[in-house]
Design a protein around this motif. Structure first.
Motif, PDB file in Angstrom:
ATOM      1  N   ASP A   6       0.858  -1.183   0.000  1.00 54.26           N
ATOM      2  CA  ASP A   6       0.000   0.000   0.000  1.00 54.26           C
ATOM      3  C   ASP A   6       0.896   1.236   0.000  1.00 54.26           C
ATOM      4  OD1 ASP A   6      -1.920   1.919   0.232  1.00 54.26           O
ATOM      5  OD2 ASP A   6      -2.899   1.066   1.987  1.00 54.26           O
ATOM      6  N   VAL A   7       1.405   1.567  -1.177  1.00 51.31           N
ATOM      7  CA  VAL A   7       2.357   2.678  -1.301  1.00 51.31           C
ATOM      8  C   VAL A   7       1.685   4.013  -0.974  1.00 51.31           C
ATOM      9  CG1 VAL A   7       3.895   3.894  -2.888  1.00 51.31           C
ATOM     10  CG2 VAL A   7       3.722   1.399  -2.986  1.00 51.31           C
ATOM     11  N   GLU A   8       0.397   4.141  -1.316  1.00 55.73           N
ATOM     12  CA  GLU A   8      -0.308   5.385  -1.024  1.00 55.73           C
ATOM     13  C   GLU A   8      -0.367   5.648   0.473  1.00 55.73           C
ATOM     14  OE1 GLU A   8      -4.104   5.555  -2.866  1.00 55.73           O
ATOM     15  OE2 GLU A   8      -3.335   5.412  -4.923  1.00 55.73           O
ATOM     16  N   ALA A   9      -0.570   4.608   1.261  1.00 52.56           N
ATOM     17  CA  ALA A   9      -0.581   4.773   2.719  1.00 52.56           C
ATOM     18  C   ALA A   9       0.773   5.247   3.220  1.00 52.56           C
ATOM     19  CB  ALA A   9      -0.968   3.455   3.394  1.00 52.56           C
ATOM     20  N   LEU A  10       1.826   4.709   2.624  1.00 48.64           N
ATOM     21  CA  LEU A  10       3.167   5.126   3.011  1.00 48.64           C
ATOM     22  C   LEU A  10       3.378   6.617   2.751  1.00 48.64           C
ATOM     23  CD1 LEU A  10       5.904   4.246   4.095  1.00 48.64           C
ATOM     24  CD2 LEU A  10       6.563   3.576   1.801  1.00 48.64           C
ATOM     25  N   ALA A  16       2.270  13.305   6.692  1.00 47.92           N
ATOM     26  CA  ALA A  16       1.867  13.690   8.045  1.00 47.92           C
ATOM     27  C   ALA A  16       3.011  13.561   9.049  1.00 47.92           C
ATOM     28  CB  ALA A  16       0.694  12.827   8.495  1.00 47.92           C
ATOM     29  N   GLN A  17       4.194  13.141   8.579  1.00 42.25           N
ATOM     30  CA  GLN A  17       5.339  12.889   9.442  1.00 42.25           C
ATOM     31  C   GLN A  17       4.989  11.885  10.538  1.00 42.25           C
ATOM     32  OE1 GLN A  17       7.277  16.468  10.815  1.00 42.25           O
ATOM     33  NE2 GLN A  17       7.471  17.303   8.753  1.00 42.25           N
ATOM     34  N   ALA A  18       4.141  10.927  10.175  1.00 46.44           N
ATOM     35  CA  ALA A  18       3.783   9.836  11.085  1.00 46.44           C
ATOM     36  C   ALA A  18       4.799   8.719  10.867  1.00 46.44           C
ATOM     37  CB  ALA A  18       2.356   9.366  10.826  1.00 46.44           C
ATOM     38  N   TRP A  19       5.955   8.865  11.474  1.00 44.44           N
ATOM     39  CA  TRP A  19       7.092   8.008  11.145  1.00 44.44           C
ATOM     40  C   TRP A  19       6.880   6.558  11.554  1.00 44.44           C
ATOM     41  CZ3 TRP A  19       9.116  11.003   7.887  1.00 44.44           C
ATOM     42  CH2 TRP A  19       9.341  12.356   8.123  1.00 44.44           C
ATOM     43  N   GLU A  20       6.324   6.333  12.728  1.00 43.83           N
ATOM     44  CA  GLU A  20       6.178   4.944  13.192  1.00 43.83           C
ATOM     45  C   GLU A  20       5.243   4.128  12.305  1.00 43.83           C
ATOM     46  OE1 GLU A  20       6.583   3.761  17.394  1.00 43.83           O
ATOM     47  OE2 GLU A  20       6.132   5.860  17.824  1.00 43.83           O
TER      48      GLU A  20
END
Length: 279
Positions: A6-10, A16-20
């Motif tokens: 799911d590249v779009e989710a990545l 969003a800088q949601a790194w985890e």
């Protein structure tokens, strides 16, 4: 073939800088990296972004990057890994024994070298939520070996986990852990009694509803098992497991290495044959 990533989710997590969660997507799709160019491109964008924030991201993100690299699940560029190590050493400056464990991966770096003085003192007990914990740090920077001796063993293990969803599955289980030796010893020859404590079973399924007892054993044969001495050991293992009341399936894959789903189809047929009353 693994399912598409799911590249779009990545990219959403990256924006969003949601790194985890972004790193979790990378971990879940690590098997696709070698064959998915879109995932490769997104991964490179993620790594470039993380490099810019390596000194400000949460400690948990740095630790996840460190584990991805040292566990050989995903290799970071060496200079980026060095930045991660240094950042972790700095974050743990108040806990020298932890900082030293990270510093050992980069012992000549000016910020790591001071932690490389041997520590001969016994670690102290620390209080953690009512528990007493003592941490012994590594004395050498070695990467532990994988549980699996081949890529096919890893693929087969994942297939067994998929088929036996409500069971516990473990690779390379000591044969002696699967039987009551005292109960079985009189039925074994002297050579077999010795073999019990030297052999392993490639993959074992345990039933949590039956006090976590083993119920299915699997051996994945390579071409090396055609040798007479290997066949003799295989027969010994099968005899011992049979005396212990355990089911053993010895599987010899085709010449072209099968993928996970091929193993899944085979295992489901075997399970349906062995337990026709179960779905």
């Amino acid at each position: 073939m693994p399912p598409p990533a799911d590249v779009e989710a990545l990219y959403r997590y990256l924006q969003a800088q949601a790194w985890e969660p972004a790193l979790e997507v990378l971990y879940q799709n690590r098997m696709s990296l070698a064959i998915d160019p879109l995932l490769q491109q997104a991964t490179q964008v993620l790594l470039n972004a993380l490099r810019a924030y390596v000194n400000s991201v949460p400690k948990e993100v740095l630790e996840k990057l460190f584990l991805l690299h040292t566990g050989q699940l995903f290799r970071l560029p060496e200079d980026f890994f060095a930045d991660v190590v240094v950042a972790l050493v700095e974050r743990h400056a108040d806990r020298p024994e932890v900082a030293q464990a990270y510093a050992r991966w980069l012992p000549e770096h000016p910020l790591c070298a001071p932690y490389m003085t041997p520590m001969h003192t016994e670690p102290v007990w620390e209080a953690w939520d009512g528990f007493a914990v003592k941490r012994y740090v590594p004395t050498r920077c070695l990467t532990p070996p994988s549980l699996f001796r081949s890529r096919q063993e890893a693929v087969f293990f994942q297939a067994v986990r998929e088929v036996f969803l409500t069971y516990l599955v473990y690779p390379n289980v000591a044969l002696s852990c699967l039987l009551d030796y005292e109960q079985l010893a009189d039925a074994l020859t002297e050579a077999e009694r010795s073999y019990v404590f030297r052999a392993q079973v490639d993959c074992v399924v345990f039933d949590p509803d039956q006090d976590y007892r083993p119920c299915f054993c699997f051996e994945l044969d390579s071409p090396l098992h055609a040798a007479p001495e290997r066949q003799a050991r295989d027969q010994t293992k099968a005899r011992i497991l049979g005396l212990a009341g355990l089911v053993l399936y010895r599987i010899r894959p085709p010449a072209t290495p099968p993928d996970r789903q091929a193993y899944v189809r085979l295992l489901r047929r075997l399970l349906a044959q062995a337990t026709p009353d179960k779905p």
